[in-house]
Design an enzyme around this catalytic site. Structure first.
Site, mmCIF file in Angstrom:
data_model
loop_
_atom_site.group_PDB
_atom_site.id
_atom_site.type_symbol
_atom_site.label_atom_id
_atom_site.label_comp_id
_atom_site.label_asym_id
_atom_site.label_seq_id
_atom_site.Cartn_x
_atom_site.Cartn_y
_atom_site.Cartn_z
ATOM 1 N N SER A 60 1.003 -1.239 -0.008
ATOM 2 C CA SER A 60 0.041 -0.020 -0.124
ATOM 3 C C SER A 60 0.892 1.296 -0.041
ATOM 4 O O SER A 60 1.939 1.125 0.373
ATOM 5 C CB SER A 60 -0.904 0.037 1.317
HETATM 6 N N1 SAM Z 1 -0.166 -5.122 4.232
HETATM 7 C C1 SAM Z 1 0.285 -5.468 2.811
HETATM 8 C C2 SAM Z 1 1.776 -4.766 2.891
HETATM 9 O O1 SAM Z 1 2.219 -4.202 3.992
HETATM 10 O O2 SAM Z 1 2.212 -5.155 1.900
HETATM 11 C C3 SAM Z 1 -0.391 -4.971 1.833
HETATM 12 C C4 SAM Z 1 -1.386 -5.978 1.655
HETATM 13 S S1 SAM Z 1 -2.196 -6.194 -0.149
HETATM 14 C C5 SAM Z 1 -2.714 -4.503 -0.367
HETATM 15 C C6 SAM Z 1 -3.498 -6.976 0.385
HETATM 16 C C7 SAM Z 1 -2.992 -8.672 0.549
HETATM 17 O O3 SAM Z 1 -4.332 -9.101 1.156
HETATM 18 C C8 SAM Z 1 -2.345 -9.327 -0.699
HETATM 19 O O4 SAM Z 1 -1.363 -9.855 -0.479
HETATM 20 C C9 SAM Z 1 -3.667 -10.369 -0.813
HETATM 21 O O5 SAM Z 1 -3.122 -11.547 -1.317
HETATM 22 C C10 SAM Z 1 -4.096 -10.556 0.773
HETATM 23 N N2 SAM Z 1 -5.458 -11.028 0.824
HETATM 24 C C11 SAM Z 1 -6.483 -10.998 0.288
HETATM 25 N N3 SAM Z 1 -7.508 -11.713 0.593
HETATM 26 C C12 SAM Z 1 -7.126 -12.531 1.550
HETATM 27 C C13 SAM Z 1 -7.568 -13.454 2.558
HETATM 28 N N4 SAM Z 1 -8.857 -13.975 2.485
HETATM 29 N N5 SAM Z 1 -6.837 -13.952 3.513
HETATM 30 C C14 SAM Z 1 -5.378 -13.626 3.827
HETATM 31 N N6 SAM Z 1 -4.895 -12.429 2.913
HETATM 32 C C15 SAM Z 1 -5.659 -12.225 1.936
#
Ligand code: SAM
Length: 212
Positions: A60
């Site tokens: 993000s």
């Molecule tokens: N917090 C992260 C960082 O600091 O890099 C950014 C995260 S990214 C915007 C969103 C993440 O959520 C992705 O890696 C995606 O694979 C994960 N995601 C989506 N749905 C999910 C779920 N049901 N359970 C776990 N992770 C999930």
């Protein structure tokens, strides 16, 4: 160091954009964001943008991480559940703030990379990571002082209120796949107070309580 000036500029921008929490600004100054982006993008790591981390996912914007951390207001020693580990950057900021972090990522390869980075930063005893569907929460370690979603949910995650302590906060972007409203839920006694903060755009939350 080549990143020093870029870090100073990022902190200046965050202050100008309304991030006032000194602990958040200090943590963002300290954690080397360039270690969390895809190889070749390191010099852009402190710019105000989301960057690819592989598998169609992103780290993000710095402002988004700072704003969400400031709103969640995690204190040292608190137990925080993060849904969507991604690169591990948000988890590292929470660890740096002294929290015990529980983080879930659905993409195995991203989870392994994030785990390696967090260990290299000596946060080994500050976090627990699992690969799985974070939309279900992590009941084994509940209750939490805070729950933070870093992916956009289609509906308010009311099923996770049970995993929050009294006084606990849950912060989640909620909306359709184009745009979501960052929404804060605070559990007080037996009721939950809701406030809508700001429209933002996140990658979609997948899973049982996410998008299919
Ligand atoms: N917090 C992260 C960082 O600091 O890099 C950014 C995260 S990214 C915007 C969103 C993440 O959520 C992705 O890696 C995606 O694979 C994960 N995601 C989506 N749905 C999910 C779920 N049901 N359970 C776990 N992770 C999930």
């Amino acid at each position: 160091m080549i990143y020093e000036k870029k870090i100073d500029q990022m902190i200046k921008r965050l202050r100008a954009a309304g991030i006032e929490d000194r602990r958040v600004l200090q943590a963002m100054r300290k954690i080397p964001r360039h270690l969390f982006v895809a190889r070749g993008l390191e010099l852009q790591a402190y710019d105000e943008k989301a960057l690819p981390i592989g598998f169609g996912q992103t780290i993000s914007h710095p402002f988004t991480v700072a704003l969400m951390t400031q709103i969640l207001n995690p204190k040292s020693g608190e137990r925080i559940l993060e849904i969507g580990t991604g690169s591990g950057y948000q988890a590292a900021i929470l660890c740096e703030l002294g929290c015990q972090v529980f983080t879930i990522e659905k993409i195995k390869e991203l989870a392994f990379r994030a785990e390696k980075r967090l260990k290299e930063l000596h946060f080994t005893y500050r976090f627990l990571l699992k690969v799985g569907d974070g939309s279900l929460g992590w009941s084994a370690h509940a209750p939490y002082d805070g729950i933070i979603f870093t992916a956009g949910a289609p509906v308010p995650p009311e099923h996770l209120f049970d995993q929050l302590k009294d006084g606990g906060r849950l912060l989640a972007p909620i909306g359709d796949q184009q745009e979501q409203t960052l929404t804060l839920f605070v559990k007080e006694d037996r009721s939950v107070r809701k406030s809508e903060i700001k429209k933002l755009r996140f990658v979609p939350l997948k899973g049982a309580h996410g998008w299919s």
